[in-house]
Enzyme design. Structure first.
Site, PDB file in Angstrom:
ATOM      1  N   HIS A 131       0.885  -1.175   0.000  1.00 42.63           N
ATOM      2  CA  HIS A 131       0.000   0.000   0.000  1.00 42.63           C
ATOM      3  C   HIS A 131       0.925   1.227   0.000  1.00 42.63           C
ATOM      4  O   HIS A 131       1.477   1.583   1.044  1.00 42.63           O
ATOM      5  CB  HIS A 131      -0.923  -0.030   1.216  1.00 42.63           C
ATOM      6  CG  HIS A 131      -2.061   0.941   1.148  1.00 42.63           C
ATOM      7  ND1 HIS A 131      -3.337   0.639   1.592  1.00 42.63           N
ATOM      8  CD2 HIS A 131      -2.124   2.219   0.683  1.00 42.63           C
ATOM      9  CE1 HIS A 131      -4.132   1.687   1.398  1.00 42.63           C
ATOM     10  NE2 HIS A 131      -3.407   2.663   0.854  1.00 42.63           N
ATOM     11  N   VAL A 132       1.093   1.820  -1.174  1.00 44.50           N
ATOM     12  CA  VAL A 132       2.099   2.888  -1.309  1.00 44.50           C
ATOM     13  C   VAL A 132       1.724   4.093  -0.447  1.00 44.50           C
ATOM     14  O   VAL A 132       0.544   4.358  -0.201  1.00 44.50           O
ATOM     15  CB  VAL A 132       2.276   3.335  -2.779  1.00 44.50           C
ATOM     16  CG1 VAL A 132       2.908   2.217  -3.604  1.00 44.50           C
ATOM     17  CG2 VAL A 132       0.970   3.814  -3.383  1.00 44.50           C
ATOM     18  N   HIS A 133       2.741   4.805   0.026  1.00 50.15           N
ATOM     19  CA  HIS A 133       2.529   5.970   0.882  1.00 50.15           C
ATOM     20  C   HIS A 133       3.730   6.901   0.792  1.00 50.15           C
ATOM     21  O   HIS A 133       4.860   6.456   0.651  1.00 50.15           O
ATOM     22  CB  HIS A 133       2.283   5.530   2.332  1.00 50.15           C
ATOM     23  CG  HIS A 133       3.300   4.571   2.845  1.00 50.15           C
ATOM     24  ND1 HIS A 133       3.280   3.219   2.548  1.00 50.15           N
ATOM     25  CD2 HIS A 133       4.391   4.758   3.623  1.00 50.15           C
ATOM     26  CE1 HIS A 133       4.304   2.616   3.136  1.00 50.15           C
ATOM     27  NE2 HIS A 133       5.007   3.538   3.794  1.00 50.15           N
ATOM     28  N   LEU A 134       3.433   8.175   0.891  1.00 53.62           N
ATOM     29  CA  LEU A 134       4.470   9.210   0.820  1.00 53.62           C
ATOM     30  C   LEU A 134       4.801   9.675   2.235  1.00 53.62           C
ATOM     31  O   LEU A 134       3.910  10.085   2.984  1.00 53.62           O
ATOM     32  CB  LEU A 134       3.952  10.389  -0.017  1.00 53.62           C
ATOM     33  CG  LEU A 134       4.812  11.658  -0.055  1.00 53.62           C
ATOM     34  CD1 LEU A 134       6.187  11.377  -0.654  1.00 53.62           C
ATOM     35  CD2 LEU A 134       4.101  12.754  -0.869  1.00 53.62           C
TER      36      LEU A 134
END
Ligand SMILES: [Zn+2]
Length: 159
Positions: free
Chosen positions: A118-121
């Site tokens: 789950h991509v996140h910045l």
């Protein structure tokens, strides 16, 4: 970032990430703001505190959609994630007055991602000398009360 920040609780977190049931981002999005440490909710993406922060006010911006491939983010998600990161910097600036920020995507376990699907910045506030300062804090447990207070402050300061 030329010098990696040393934060032992991050290692514990990364070691535990594989055993964790469910996705922390999807879970945080489902529960209420206090329980999920959610600072702000947008239409396609939301902002939450990192439970294992490198620094006070360490935010993460994630799409609601459970997507692990950076290239699969759609235009709306991409735009809103960056817009929320900008707003998050505004809130952090007001509350913590850091001297700088690192914004970054850790894609893959080898790149330091605790959660890979789950991509996140990351938005990490920085202060002069914090690479030396952080090890001093390394033995201090990050208390839930502290994070709750951080969440409350940043939500209140959201521009
Ligand atoms: Zn997810």
């Amino acid at each position: 970032m030329t010098k990696p920040l040393w934060a032992p609780w991050r290692l514990e977190y990364i070691e535990q990430a594989d055993e964790q049931e469910g996705c922390i981002f999807c879970l945080a999005a489902e529960v209420d703001d206090e329980a999920g440490l959610v600072v702000h909710r947008g239409d396609a993406a939301f902002v939450l505190l990192n439970k294992f922060p490198y620094a006070s006010g360490h935010l993460m911006v994630a799409p609601y959609r459970h997507v692990g491939d950076f290239g699969e983010l759609d235009d709306g998600e991409t735009l809103e994630i960056h817009r929320l990161a900008g707003q998050g910097i505004g809130a952090v600036a007001q509350v913590y007055e850091p001297q700088g920020y690192n914004l970054g995507w850790n894609l893959g376990r080898v790149a330091g991602a605790g959660v890979t699907d789950h991509v996140h910045l990351h938005v990490v506030p920085r202060w002069l000398g914090d690479t030396n300062f952080m090890p001093v804090l390394a033995d201090v447990k990050v208390m839930p009360e502290h994070l709750a207070e951080t969440r409350r402050k940043l939500a209140g300061a959201w521009p």
